[in-house]
Design a protein around this motif. Sequence first.
Motif, mmCIF file in Angstrom:
data_model
loop_
_atom_site.group_PDB
_atom_site.id
_atom_site.type_symbol
_atom_site.label_atom_id
_atom_site.label_comp_id
_atom_site.label_asym_id
_atom_site.label_seq_id
_atom_site.Cartn_x
_atom_site.Cartn_y
_atom_site.Cartn_z
ATOM 1 N N ASN A 51 0.824 -1.191 0.000
ATOM 2 C CA ASN A 51 0.000 0.000 0.000
ATOM 3 C C ASN A 51 0.867 1.253 0.000
ATOM 4 O O ASN A 51 2.000 1.229 0.470
ATOM 5 C CB ASN A 51 -0.907 -0.030 1.236
ATOM 6 N N SER A 105 -7.508 6.594 -3.686
ATOM 7 C CA SER A 105 -7.765 5.158 -3.755
ATOM 8 C C SER A 105 -7.503 4.576 -5.135
ATOM 9 O O SER A 105 -7.051 3.427 -5.257
ATOM 10 C CB SER A 105 -9.219 4.865 -3.348
ATOM 11 N N LYS A 113 -4.326 1.883 -8.816
ATOM 12 C CA LYS A 113 -4.046 1.068 -7.629
ATOM 13 C C LYS A 113 -3.422 1.968 -6.572
ATOM 14 O O LYS A 113 -2.219 2.218 -6.582
ATOM 15 C CB LYS A 113 -3.106 -0.087 -7.986
ATOM 16 N N LYS A 116 -5.703 3.148 0.850
ATOM 17 C CA LYS A 116 -6.990 2.770 1.438
ATOM 18 C C LYS A 116 -7.807 3.965 1.900
ATOM 19 O O LYS A 116 -8.967 3.820 2.250
ATOM 20 C CB LYS A 116 -6.756 1.791 2.588
ATOM 21 N N ARG A 187 -12.017 -0.765 0.201
ATOM 22 C CA ARG A 187 -10.558 -0.810 0.122
ATOM 23 C C ARG A 187 -9.950 -1.670 1.231
ATOM 24 O O ARG A 187 -8.804 -2.085 1.137
ATOM 25 C CB ARG A 187 -9.991 0.609 0.201
ATOM 26 N N HIS A 188 -10.710 -1.936 2.288
ATOM 27 C CA HIS A 188 -10.231 -2.763 3.401
ATOM 28 C C HIS A 188 -10.790 -4.188 3.342
ATOM 29 O O HIS A 188 -10.844 -4.867 4.379
ATOM 30 C CB HIS A 188 -10.615 -2.118 4.744
#
Length: 211
Positions: A51, A105, A113, A116, A187-188
């Motif tokens: 991330n 995001s 890509k 989060k 996103r999580h």
Amino acid sequence: MDAPSGRRRTDPVFTLVLAALLGYLLGSIPFGLVLTRLAGLGDIRQIGSGNIGATNVLRTGNKPLALATLLLDSGKGAIAALLALWWAGPEAAVLAAGGAMLGHSFPVWLGFKGGKGVATAIGVLLAISWPVGLLACLTWLVMAALFRISSLSALTALGVSPLTGWYFGGPLVAGLCLFIAVLVFIRHEANIRRLLKGEEPKIGSGKKKAA
């Protein structure tokens, strides 16, 4: 006030679309990636969870860099919302805020890509309605102190924000909070799966690779 002679009033729809687009472009600046590369730490997407946010930057062991990423990611959301508010009013501010969330995001520069969105969400909420943003921060801190799980803290803080958004800001702010909460939960997805299995790592145990 009438528009100056020879100039047309800006189309309200165009103004709102432009606010959302500018918010997206500002939100899509990948500060975590930029800072880690400038610091000579390589591509943050090849470290830890992959991330680009502050939590993963912290896995490099560079706490000042992680803090800088947190502040910049929060700041870009706040700036997007505040500039739009100053320029065109509350509706534009909300659209710019939503655009900044989407930009962080799903940044066009990184093949959509991105991160989060938690830090950007906090910045947005503080700018749009500071009581909502402050309560989100306090909720995160309380949950983190109790459970020491960053993702659970963030999901809880943003999950209750539509209620506080409605109370402090009405339907417009509540709608933005709901949009942010849904986006952050999406996103999580991997974190939620690990939470349900009891496998989500706790704060400070970052040596374990997370998806």
